[in-house]
Scaffold this active site. Sequence first.
Site, PDB file in Angstrom:
ATOM      1  N   LYS A   1       0.811  -1.211   0.000  1.00  0.00           N
ATOM      2  CA  LYS A   1       0.000   0.000   0.000  1.00  0.00           C
ATOM      3  C   LYS A   1       0.849   1.267   0.000  1.00  0.00           C
ATOM      4  O   LYS A   1       1.875   1.336   0.680  1.00  0.00           O
ATOM      5  CB  LYS A   1      -0.922   0.015   1.229  1.00  0.00           C
ATOM      6  CG  LYS A   1      -1.730  -1.258   1.408  1.00  0.00           C
ATOM      7  CD  LYS A   1      -2.558  -1.229   2.680  1.00  0.00           C
ATOM      8  CE  LYS A   1      -3.157  -2.596   2.954  1.00  0.00           C
ATOM      9  NZ  LYS A   1      -2.154  -3.547   3.494  1.00  0.00           N
TER      10      LYS A   1
ATOM     11  N   HIS B   1      -3.496   3.640   0.746  1.00  0.00           N
ATOM     12  CA  HIS B   1      -3.780   3.140   2.094  1.00  0.00           C
ATOM     13  C   HIS B   1      -4.940   3.871   2.766  1.00  0.00           C
ATOM     14  O   HIS B   1      -5.660   3.288   3.596  1.00  0.00           O
ATOM     15  CB  HIS B   1      -2.523   3.238   2.962  1.00  0.00           C
ATOM     16  CG  HIS B   1      -2.484   2.259   4.081  1.00  0.00           C
ATOM     17  ND1 HIS B   1      -1.317   1.805   4.645  1.00  0.00           N
ATOM     18  CD2 HIS B   1      -3.463   1.623   4.752  1.00  0.00           C
ATOM     19  CE1 HIS B   1      -1.579   0.945   5.603  1.00  0.00           C
ATOM     20  NE2 HIS B   1      -2.885   0.824   5.693  1.00  0.00           N
TER      21      HIS B   1
END
Length: 282
Positions: A78, A111
């Site tokens: 991420k 994220h």
Amino acid sequence: MSILTETFTLNNGVKIPKVGFGTWQIPDGDTAYNAVAAALKAGYRHIDTAYVYGNEKSVGKAINESGIAREDIFLTSKLPGEVKDASQVAGYFDKTIKNLATDYLDLYLIHAPWPWGQIGTRFDKENVAVWKELEKLYKAGKIKSIGISNFDAHDVKNLLDNTDIVPAVNQIQYYAGFTQPKNTAFSQDNGILVEAYSPLATGDLLHNPTMTSLADQYKVSVPQLALRFVIQNGLLPLPKATSQAHIEANAELDFTISEADMATLNAIQDAAPTHFHNPTQK
């Protein structure tokens, strides 16, 4: 443990194992290395990490030393939520690739739609610009699928309205009693697979009386019941564990919760009300 060989098909045709192994809060070094090595040995083929977890190097080392072909492992990482400057995306991606010692990722997520210190703040223009950089990496073949994490319905719609590629995945906090119905439904209605992080509420739901009663009825553990619940709702759970016994037990999900008991679980109040929730989750 046949669940580990079952897959969902993402909206771009890529297949993703139905259960992933999460590595959030697993320290870098021997702990992360041993946990991922144990998961791969137990049959997991879907490993989830992130740049901000700080354990990518150990995760990559465990994968590369497992003896399992890279193409047989589905690897996710991420881009930090703090990265809202599109010019920084390629650099962070390269750091992740280097940390993991791999040539590509199977899935790369933004994220969060905001920096973690600014939860709930809108970064609509920035998220569009950052997403377009992920699209470039995807089109270049450096990532098999791209997606998002912690995006609410507004943030998902912002991408759908202003970019070319529909996210393949939205990874959100999800567990029995806390299923984010609005955000989950919006993603699913737009062909986005929802992944459930903290499907056990980091252990906080283990003593919920409804969960313990039903687990006893099915002769399974509370974590097994919680994970099966997620799967039967059409989501992909990402359980985390560090002990071999728990890693193996979390994959023993070859049972079916009845429709009546699923209705009970879908109707219960938050099974872990003291667990952290951010205000965008609904």
